[in-house]
Every structure is written in structure tokens, then in C-alpha cells.
Design a protein around this motif. Structure first.
Motif, mmCIF file in Angstrom:
data_model
loop_
_atom_site.group_PDB
_atom_site.id
_atom_site.type_symbol
_atom_site.label_atom_id
_atom_site.label_comp_id
_atom_site.label_asym_id
_atom_site.label_seq_id
_atom_site.Cartn_x
_atom_site.Cartn_y
_atom_site.Cartn_z
ATOM 1 N N ARG A 72 0.921 -1.380 -0.029
ATOM 2 C CA ARG A 72 -0.280 0.171 -0.199
ATOM 3 C C ARG A 72 0.663 1.560 0.365
ATOM 4 O O ARG A 72 0.333 2.546 -0.658
ATOM 5 C CB ARG A 72 -0.954 -0.217 0.873
ATOM 6 C CG ARG A 72 -1.662 1.085 1.543
ATOM 7 C CD ARG A 72 -2.446 1.403 2.473
ATOM 8 N NE ARG A 72 -3.657 -0.159 2.732
ATOM 9 C CZ ARG A 72 -4.170 -0.943 1.959
ATOM 10 N NH1 ARG A 72 -4.720 0.103 1.849
ATOM 11 N NH2 ARG A 72 -4.931 -1.225 3.181
ATOM 12 N N ASP A 122 -6.005 7.027 -0.686
ATOM 13 C CA ASP A 122 -6.456 5.574 -0.665
ATOM 14 C C ASP A 122 -7.148 6.168 -1.644
ATOM 15 O O ASP A 122 -6.941 3.925 -1.951
ATOM 16 C CB ASP A 122 -7.189 5.700 0.829
ATOM 17 C CG ASP A 122 -6.408 6.012 1.902
ATOM 18 O OD1 ASP A 122 -4.962 5.530 2.105
ATOM 19 O OD2 ASP A 122 -6.816 6.151 3.019
ATOM 20 N N ASN A 164 -6.916 2.319 -4.128
ATOM 21 C CA ASN A 164 -7.713 0.578 -3.529
ATOM 22 C C ASN A 164 -7.981 0.196 -5.254
ATOM 23 O O ASN A 164 -8.124 -1.021 -5.122
ATOM 24 C CB ASN A 164 -8.808 1.443 -2.739
ATOM 25 C CG ASN A 164 -7.962 1.091 -1.435
ATOM 26 O OD1 ASN A 164 -7.404 0.819 -1.332
ATOM 27 N ND2 ASN A 164 -9.080 2.001 -0.475
ATOM 28 N N SER A 195 -7.198 -2.743 -7.154
ATOM 29 C CA SER A 195 -8.092 -3.719 -7.665
ATOM 30 C C SER A 195 -7.832 -4.410 -9.145
ATOM 31 O O SER A 195 -8.627 -4.866 -9.579
ATOM 32 C CB SER A 195 -9.579 -3.172 -7.704
ATOM 33 O OG SER A 195 -10.578 -3.352 -8.187
ATOM 34 N N GLU A 229 -5.377 -6.463 -3.841
ATOM 35 C CA GLU A 229 -6.047 -6.222 -3.222
ATOM 36 C C GLU A 229 -6.027 -7.426 -1.350
ATOM 37 O O GLU A 229 -5.305 -6.209 -0.723
ATOM 38 C CB GLU A 229 -7.735 -6.503 -3.171
ATOM 39 C CG GLU A 229 -8.390 -5.461 -4.051
ATOM 40 C CD GLU A 229 -8.839 -6.465 -5.179
ATOM 41 O OE1 GLU A 229 -7.683 -7.038 -5.581
ATOM 42 O OE2 GLU A 229 -9.805 -6.236 -5.361
ATOM 43 N N LEU A 281 -2.257 -5.631 -0.208
ATOM 44 C CA LEU A 281 -1.455 -4.728 0.711
ATOM 45 C C LEU A 281 -1.390 -4.257 1.799
ATOM 46 O O LEU A 281 0.040 -3.192 1.835
ATOM 47 C CB LEU A 281 -3.057 -3.292 0.507
ATOM 48 C CG LEU A 281 -3.300 -3.565 -1.330
ATOM 49 C CD1 LEU A 281 -5.076 -2.575 -0.414
ATOM 50 C CD2 LEU A 281 -2.709 -2.737 -1.680
#
Length: 349
Positions: free
Chosen positions: A93, A111, A115, A119, A124, A127
Motif C-alpha cells: 500500500r 487511499d 485501492n 483492484s 487487494e 496491500l
């Protein structure tokens, strides 16, 4: 928008010219691949577009704007390298959102974009992992995700799959193709692997010692090569090329028989793809040969044929073939499948 235009672009390192006056138009949303042998200048050209190499002469325009003298940060492009270049102490992340964080973007925006990229790339569940806990293919997807969050004008890929094993390269080829379909962004991709070029590109740019040998779709380059270099570089196994002579409406082969010729000028080389060459009985077709080796690959067999003074030729036939080493056979070249080239290596129509 993501159109890129090169106008007479040159690159010199001292007295050595490595990029020799390239003109090229890349349309918005195109997937363009630079391909060629080692040392042909494909990575240098990509780095010039990205601003990592200075352009000696000519102009580079992005969406009509001259960016030739602008630094990389102002070009709106992003690069994915052969090396993943991930921060080992950061999570997936944080790696993906780092460029936005350093640019001062709010956490909510970071964020959202991270995200979304996760995706798109099916990351996902990874992360919160660190790079050491990922496979090579997953690390490369993180590197691509780091580029996606920046919402660039175009993506530049410099041999991104060369560090992966064969199975992962096939998987990542699929991932990159799907990424282009979903994002619709302009992508420029450098590779020496012509299989990657044929399977991914909308348009292929074949480079030969700093010059453009031919530009076209994979099908155009395969079916209508403009010269001998492209004819033998694109295709696996490569095109068979043998010397010939032409006169009127016929061609002849040294030690062979020949056949019909419909070119507009004199040809000195004949080219035929391995899958287009037909194996017949001795005395039939354009010439006779002896089967040297039969390479069984399952669905296909590659048959290596010894044609004496004309050298070795390769034929691609069904894996169910009963041919064996030592057999004498004839070779037929269907007229509509033959390519002819002149003394300079240019295709003769």
C-alpha cells in the motif's frame, strides 16, 4: 489524452550516433512496442521520450506540446523498469501511494487511487504485505500499480518481464494486455522478445541500429515485411531465406528447380515461412532436400532440412507427422506465400 510525436529525433554519445533521425506518431490509447536486437537503441529511445536521456536533435511532442527540453517530472509520463525498485521496508500500500504522498496529496485521495489500482491488478489481499513476501510477478504488478496511481498521460515499460521465469512472463503478458484494455491509456513498451511484441502490440516499431526498419501491426509485419531484416526478426522459427535469381515470370534456385515469379523487379533472395513450406515427394516442388533433424514439440514438429549448397531450411508441420531423419523429400513453395527481396534487402512486390 496521450498522443506522442517524434520529429527527426537523434541521440549522440560524443561522436557516436545511436538514434538516427526517427519520425514516429503514437496515437492516444495505442499500445506501441519497440523491438529489435540488443544494441539497436530501443531503450535509449524510450528513455528519451521519458526525459531520462537528453535529445541531441529533433523534437518530442506530447499532446502537441513540445517537451524536448522539459524534465521527466513535467512530461506527465511514468516508467516501469526491469527492476521493480520497491522500498523493502514499506508495505505494498505504501509503495504504491508513495509518489502521491511525497507530492502532498491528501490521504483520502491516496487511499482511493491505491485501492483502485489494487483492484485493477488483483492486489487487494497483498496491500499490507512487504515486497519480500511477494512473488516476482506480484512485485511487478506492484511496480505497475505505483504508476497507475499517478494517472499518467502514458505508460513507458522498459523490458518489465525479463526478470521473470517463462510461466510468469506468460501470466504477466496477459495481465498487461488486460490492463491496457481496462485503462485505455497510451503504452510504449520495450522488449527484445518478439513473442511479447506480437501478442501485446497494436503497433510494432522494429529498430535496426538506431533506425526504424518498419512500423505496422503485428499482422502487417508478419505477412508483409518491408525488408529482409524484419522478415527474419519477426516470426519464430524465423523465415527461411535462400538465394535465387529471377527472369521474366520465373525464379530459379541453385541446385533446385524454382517456380513462378510475379515481382516488378529483380530479386536475389527468396523467403518462405516455415509453416508455409510444403513437404512432398522427391522430384516435386521447387527443390529436393534431406531431412536432417525432426524436433517434436507436441502439436507441432520442426523439420530441419539439408538443402546442400542452399543451406538448412526449417519446416513447421503437424506433430502427427511420420517424417524421419535421413528421408529425401521435395519442397514446394506456394506462390502466394513466397517473399522476394532485392540485393539491398528490400521487399520486391
Amino acid at each position: 489524452m496521450g498522443s506522442i510525436k517524434l520529429e527527426g529525433v537523434e541521440k549522440w554519445f560524443g561522436d557516436v550516433q545511436v538514434i538516427k533521425g526517427i519520425d514516429l506518431d503514437i496515437e492516444d490509447g495505442e499500445f506501441v512496442i519497440f523491438v529489435g536486437p540488443s544494441g539497436c537503441g530501443k531503450s535509449t529511445l524510450l528513455r528519451m521520450i521519458g526525459g531520462l536521456e537528453e535529445t541531441s536533435r529533433g523534437a518530442i511532442r506530447i499532446d502537441g506540446r513540445d517537451v524536448t527540453a522539459e524534465p521527466p517530472a513535467k512530461r506527465g509520463l511514468t516508467m516501469v523498469f526491469q527492476s521493480y525498485a520497491l522500498y523493502p521496508h514499506m508495505s505494498v500500500r505504501d509503495n504504491m501511494g508513495f509518489s502521491l504522498k511525497t507530492a502532498g496529496a491528501p490521504k483520502s485521495e491516496i487511499d482511493t487511487k491505491v485501492n483502485h489500482a489494487a483492484s485493477v491488478l488483483k492486489l487487494e489481499q497483498y496491500l499490507d504485505r512487504r515486497p519480500k513476501d511477494l512473488s516476482g510477478g506480484q512485485r511487478q504488478r506492484v511496480a505497475i500499480g505505483r504508476s497507475i496511481v499517478r494517472d499518467p498521460t502514458a505508460f513507458l515499460f522498459d523490458e518489465p518481464l525479463s526478470n521473470l521465469d517463462a510461466a510468469l512472463r506468460v501470466e504477466m503478458r496477459y495481465e498487461i494486455a488486460k490492463l491496457h484494455q481496462s485503462l485505455g491509456s497510451t503504452m510504449i513498451y520495450v522488449t527484445h522478445d518478439q513473442v511479447e511484441a506480437m501478442t501485446l502490440a497494436d503497433k510494432i516499431v522494429v529498430l535496426d541500429f538506431g533506425k526504424v526498419a518498419q512500423v505496422g501491426s503485428p499482422r502487417e509485419l508478419y505477412e508483409r515485411p518491408a525488408n529482409l531484416f524484419v522478415a527474419q526478426f519477426i516470426g519464430s522459427p524465423k523465415m527461411n531465406v535462400i538465394p535465387c535469381s529471377t527472369e521474366g515470370t520465373s525464379y530459379s534456385l541453385s541446385g533446385g528447380r524454382g517456380g513462378d515469379y510475379h515481382g516488378a523487379g529483380e530479386a536475389t533472395q527468396l523467403g518462405i515461412r516455415p509453416e508455409h513450406m510444403e513437404i512432398m515427394s522427391v522430384g516435386e516442388g521447387a527443390l529436393d532436400s534431406v531431412i536432417d533433424v525432426v524436433e517434436y514439440l507436441g502439436a507441432d514438429c520442426f523439420v530441419i532440412l539439408d538443402c546442400g549448397a542452399l543451406g538448412k531450411l526449417t519446416s513447421r508441420v503437424s506433430g502427427e507427422t511420420a517424417l524421419k531423419s535421413g528421408e529425401r523429400v521435395g519442397l514446394s513453395f506456394p506462390t502466394d506465400r513466397i517473399h522476394f527481396f532485392d540485393r539491398a534487402g528490400k521487399a520486391v512486390d
